[in-house]
Write an enzyme that holds these catalytic residues in place. Sequence first.
Site, PDB file in Angstrom:
ATOM      1  N   TYR A  79       0.823  -1.211   0.000  1.00 48.84           N
ATOM      2  CA  TYR A  79       0.000   0.000   0.000  1.00 48.84           C
ATOM      3  C   TYR A  79       0.859   1.263   0.000  1.00 48.84           C
ATOM      4  O   TYR A  79       0.439   2.310   0.463  1.00 48.84           O
ATOM      5  CB  TYR A  79      -0.932  -0.003   1.213  1.00 48.84           C
ATOM      6  CG  TYR A  79      -1.959  -1.108   1.164  1.00 48.84           C
ATOM      7  CD1 TYR A  79      -3.175  -0.931   0.505  1.00 48.84           C
ATOM      8  CD2 TYR A  79      -1.695  -2.349   1.737  1.00 48.84           C
ATOM      9  CE1 TYR A  79      -4.110  -1.959   0.432  1.00 48.84           C
ATOM     10  CE2 TYR A  79      -2.623  -3.381   1.670  1.00 48.84           C
ATOM     11  CZ  TYR A  79      -3.823  -3.179   1.016  1.00 48.84           C
ATOM     12  OH  TYR A  79      -4.738  -4.176   0.939  1.00 48.84           O
ATOM     13  N   SER A  80       2.048   1.157  -0.562  1.00 47.15           N
ATOM     14  CA  SER A  80       3.022   2.238  -0.489  1.00 47.15           C
ATOM     15  C   SER A  80       2.611   3.458  -1.312  1.00 47.15           C
ATOM     16  O   SER A  80       2.461   3.384  -2.530  1.00 47.15           O
ATOM     17  CB  SER A  80       4.379   1.732  -0.982  1.00 47.15           C
ATOM     18  OG  SER A  80       5.287   2.791  -1.148  1.00 47.15           O
ATOM     19  N   ASN A  81       2.473   4.605  -0.628  1.00 44.16           N
ATOM     20  CA  ASN A  81       2.266   5.868  -1.341  1.00 44.16           C
ATOM     21  C   ASN A  81       3.491   6.230  -2.178  1.00 44.16           C
ATOM     22  O   ASN A  81       3.375   6.858  -3.234  1.00 44.16           O
ATOM     23  CB  ASN A  81       1.979   6.995  -0.349  1.00 44.16           C
ATOM     24  CG  ASN A  81       0.634   6.850   0.328  1.00 44.16           C
ATOM     25  OD1 ASN A  81      -0.302   6.311  -0.245  1.00 44.16           O
ATOM     26  ND2 ASN A  81       0.540   7.313   1.559  1.00 44.16           N
TER      27      ASN A  81
END
EC number: 3.5.99.7
Length: 313
Positions: A79-81
Amino acid sequence: MTSDLPCGPAALAALDPRLPSPLEELRDERFARRGLRLLLKRDDLIHPELPGNKWRKLEPNLGAAASGRHTLFTFGGAYSNHLRATAAAGRLLGLATVGVVRGEELADRPLNPSLARCAADGMRLLFVDRATYRRKAEPEVLARVTAQAGLAADDCLVVPEGGSNAAAARGCAGLGQELRGAADVVGVACGTGGTLAGLAAGLAEGQRAVGFPVLKGGFLEAEVERLQTEAFGGRRGDWHLDDRFHGGGYARTNPELTAFAEDFTARHGLPLERLYVAKALHGLTTLAEEGAFARGMTVVAVVTGAPPSPSGV
């Protein structure tokens, strides 16, 4: 960096970042009744696809790219921005992107909305087991992983997880410089520590920063100090960490955080990104209610990103 690169200075300027980012005052009774002003540093408005600390971290890394390195190679969780921002930067600047994702098991599952957005922006996703991911900074492991992608490490611009390195810390010093004379205390959520490292270094004497880790583990203080040493030659600024507000850990929330975020939106009409921004604001609000700030002080919360769009991407 040579001017013929797709990520040269002219191309970066053409993305038209909104700098300095806006500073907005909110009337919040939890602060006001203690004689405090609350301001939001709206870094989420810097660029619609590269908001907040992602612009401040990526821009100096792209600006330092060596001639011929037209592939951005980086790392992140599911879920890395940071992965999303890097993929968007690649699309906007005409660069190939490869994202190394923690969790080999994810390769056999449908992509979540965050990774689907990365893929839609042209990022090639490479899933590795967690043991390999933990050793990603080791030269032999990096060489092996880049080879899996059909690349040599020397052919890529390797950007670390979260975009946090010395160049990123120097880029984030601009955030602190923009807040000189405007704040007594500045709060920011911390993932890999680069934003806090630069923010604290950029603030003036008499100002202080507080970082709110979004992960468990208590390792960030040493990491922020390492980044400051690499970027500035040693520890800089007045800063500390408060690790009570991680909400259960990275990419997690809990009922208390959810209730806080919903109440904040109801009070101010501003939806909060839950994994970083809500944790920082929850921390600052709690500290205010605990009497941690003297009357008359101005408290600034850095809004580093916006919540996902209704479509999830």
